[in-house]
Design a protein around this motif. Structure first.
Motif, short mmCIF file in Angstrom:
data_model
loop_
_atom_site.label_atom_id
_atom_site.label_comp_id
_atom_site.label_asym_id
_atom_site.label_seq_id
_atom_site.Cartn_x
_atom_site.Cartn_y
_atom_site.Cartn_z
N MET A 144 4.91 6.62 8.14
CA MET A 144 3.78 5.71 7.95
C MET A 144 2.48 6.33 8.46
SD MET A 144 5.30 1.86 8.61
CE MET A 144 5.95 2.18 10.26
N GLU A 145 2.57 7.04 9.57
CA GLU A 145 1.38 7.71 10.10
C GLU A 145 0.87 8.76 9.11
OE1 GLU A 145 -0.12 10.18 14.08
OE2 GLU A 145 2.01 9.75 13.78
N ALA A 146 1.82 9.50 8.49
CA ALA A 146 1.44 10.52 7.52
C ALA A 146 0.73 9.90 6.31
CB ALA A 146 2.68 11.29 7.06
N LEU A 147 1.11 8.69 5.96
CA LEU A 147 0.50 8.00 4.82
C LEU A 147 -0.74 7.21 5.22
CD1 LEU A 147 3.64 6.64 2.91
CD2 LEU A 147 2.38 8.77 2.50
N GLY A 148 -0.95 7.03 6.53
CA GLY A 148 -2.10 6.27 7.01
C GLY A 148 -1.96 4.78 6.81
N VAL A 149 -0.73 4.26 7.02
CA VAL A 149 -0.47 2.83 6.81
C VAL A 149 0.27 2.25 8.01
CG1 VAL A 149 -0.43 3.02 4.29
CG2 VAL A 149 1.71 3.30 5.59
N THR A 150 0.36 0.92 8.05
CA THR A 150 1.11 0.22 9.09
C THR A 150 2.33 -0.45 8.46
OG1 THR A 150 -0.14 -1.82 8.77
CG2 THR A 150 -1.01 -0.23 10.37
N ALA A 151 3.19 -0.99 9.31
CA ALA A 151 4.43 -1.59 8.83
C ALA A 151 4.18 -2.72 7.83
CB ALA A 151 5.24 -2.12 10.01
N ARG A 152 3.17 -3.54 8.08
CA ARG A 152 2.95 -4.67 7.17
C ARG A 152 2.44 -4.24 5.80
NH1 ARG A 152 -2.37 -7.96 9.35
NH2 ARG A 152 -3.93 -6.32 8.99
N ASP A 153 2.03 -2.97 5.69
CA ASP A 153 1.57 -2.42 4.42
C ASP A 153 2.68 -1.70 3.66
OD1 ASP A 153 -1.13 -3.06 5.07
OD2 ASP A 153 -1.30 -1.20 6.22
N THR A 154 3.90 -1.69 4.23
CA THR A 154 4.92 -0.74 3.79
C THR A 154 6.22 -1.40 3.36
OG1 THR A 154 3.98 0.86 5.36
CG2 THR A 154 6.17 1.34 4.51
N TRP A 155 6.84 -0.83 2.32
CA TRP A 155 8.20 -1.18 1.92
C TRP A 155 9.09 0.03 2.16
CZ3 TRP A 155 7.91 -3.77 -3.63
CH2 TRP A 155 7.19 -4.98 -3.54
N MET A 156 10.36 -0.23 2.55
CA MET A 156 11.38 0.81 2.64
C MET A 156 12.43 0.53 1.59
SD MET A 156 12.57 3.46 4.60
CE MET A 156 13.63 4.43 3.49
N ILE A 157 12.82 1.55 0.85
CA ILE A 157 13.81 1.38 -0.21
C ILE A 157 14.93 2.40 -0.06
CG2 ILE A 157 14.23 1.32 -2.71
CD1 ILE A 157 10.66 1.15 -1.62
N GLY A 158 16.18 1.95 -0.05
CA GLY A 158 17.30 2.87 0.03
C GLY A 158 18.64 2.18 0.01
N ARG A 161 0.83 -1.21 0.00
CA ARG A 161 0.00 0.00 0.00
C ARG A 161 0.87 1.26 0.00
NH1 ARG A 161 -3.78 0.61 4.76
NH2 ARG A 161 -4.36 2.46 3.55
N ALA A 162 2.08 1.14 0.57
CA ALA A 162 2.92 2.33 0.71
C ALA A 162 4.40 1.99 0.55
CB ALA A 162 2.69 2.98 2.07
N MET A 163 5.18 2.98 0.12
CA MET A 163 6.62 2.86 0.04
C MET A 163 7.26 4.10 0.64
SD MET A 163 7.42 1.36 -3.77
CE MET A 163 6.65 -0.14 -4.39
#
Length: 250
Positions: A188-202, A15-17
Motif C-alpha cells: 500500500m505504501e508503494a502505491l501511495g494508498v491506505t487500507a480504506r482505499d484498497t481491495w485484496m484479491i486472492g 483506488r488500489a487493488m
C-alpha cells in the motif's frame, strides 16, 4: 402497478487493488490430487506392485500435513520441500507394511511433479484483460505473491505480468510475505494508498482475507472452482468471486 426488482448496488471501485498471482491470475497449484495421480501413473511400473492411486493419496496426505505445519521459509524452497514430502509419503507406506520405495525414486517423482506443474500452468481466461481494464480505469495495482524470487519472477515474465502492475512484490525478493502485516502495508505504501482505499484479491483465506480484514482492507476471496468455503470455516470474505473478470464494471 407491476413491482420492479432492483439489483443491489455494487461497491464503488477502490483506488488500489493488491492481487495474488498463483491460483488467482494463474492456474498453478490448485487441485494437487489430480497432478499427483497423473505423475504416479507415469511411474506406475517403478511403483509396482503398489497402485499409483495409493501412492498419490499417501504422498498428498503427508504433503498436506507438512504444509499445515511448515515454517514459512519452506515456501522459498519448494523443490526441496517436495523431496521431503514424497520421501515422507514413501515412509508412511513402508510403515503400513507396503514395499519400501527408494529415496532416488522419491526425488525423481518429486522433480517430475514440479516440472509437470510448470508445464500445466496457464493464465485464467479473461485475467489479462480484466487487469488491463482495471488499470485503464486508473486503479493502482500491486501484484503480491509469496514464493522464491527466481521461481516467481520467472512466472511474472513468462506470463507477461510485469507491465500490467504498478508494483511487483515477491516474497523472495523483499524478504517478507503474506500473511505478515508488513507485506500488505509495504504494498500500500508503494502505491501511495491506505487500507480504506484498497481491495485484496486472492485464493488463500488466511493470506487474502483474514489478515487484510484485520488491517481494514476490503477482502475478496477468489473461488475459481466454485467449491465454496471449507466446511466449518469461520472466515467471512467481504465478497466471493470466481474470476477477476467479475471485478470489472459492465
Amino acid at each position: 402497478m407491476a413491482m420492479t426488482t432492483m439489483k443491489p448496488a455494487m461497491r464503488p471501485l477502490p483506488r488500489a487493488m493488491l492481487i495474488d498471482m498463483d491460483d488467482t491470475i494463474l492456474s498453478a497449484y490448485a487441485r494437487p490430487e489430480i497432478a499427483w495421480n497423473t505423475i504416479t501413473a507415469e511411474f506406475a511400473e517403478e511403483l509396482a506392485p503398489l497402485p499409483p492411486q495409493l501412492v498419490a493419496s499417501t504422498v498428498l496426505a503427508f504433503a498436506k500435513n507438512f504444509w499445515a505445519n511448515a515454517d514459512a521459509s519452506w515456501r522459498l524452497k519448494l523443490a526441496e520441500a517436495r523431496h521431503l514430502t514424497v520421501k515422507g509419503g514413501f515412509a508412511s507406506l513402508a510403515a503400513a507394511g507396503h514395499r519400501a520405495l527408494p529415496d532416488d525414486l522419491a526425488i525423481r517423482l518429486a522433480d517430475r511433479f514440479t516440472a509437470y506443474r510448470e508445464e500445466e500452468m496457464f493464465v485464467f481466461p479473461g485475467a489479462h484483460d480484466a487487469i488491463d481494464r482495471l488499470k485503464a480505469l486508473g486503479i493502482k495495482l500491486a501484484l503480491v505473491t509469496n514464493g522464491a524470487a527466481d521461481t516467481q519472477r520467472a512466472k511474472v515474465e513468462r506470463f507477461e505480468l510485469a507491465h500490467r502492475f504498478h508494483h511487483i512484490q515477491i516474497e523472495g525478493e523483499h524478504g517478507f510475505g503474506k500473511p505478515e502485516e508488513r507485506a500488505y502495508l509495504h504494498a500500500m505504501e508503494a502505491l501511495g494508498v491506505t487500507a480504506r482505499d484498497t481491495w485484496m484479491i486472492g485464493d488463500n483465506l488466511e493470506w487474502e482475507v483474514v489478515t487484510p480484514q484485520r488491517l481494514g482492507i476490503y477482502s475478496i476471496w477468489i473461488d475459481v472452482h466454485g467449491d465454496g468455503l471449507p466446511e466449518g470455516s469461520i472466515v467471512k470474505p467481504d465478497r466471493i468471486i470466481r474470476s477477476l473478470t467479475e471485478l470489472v464494471p459492465d
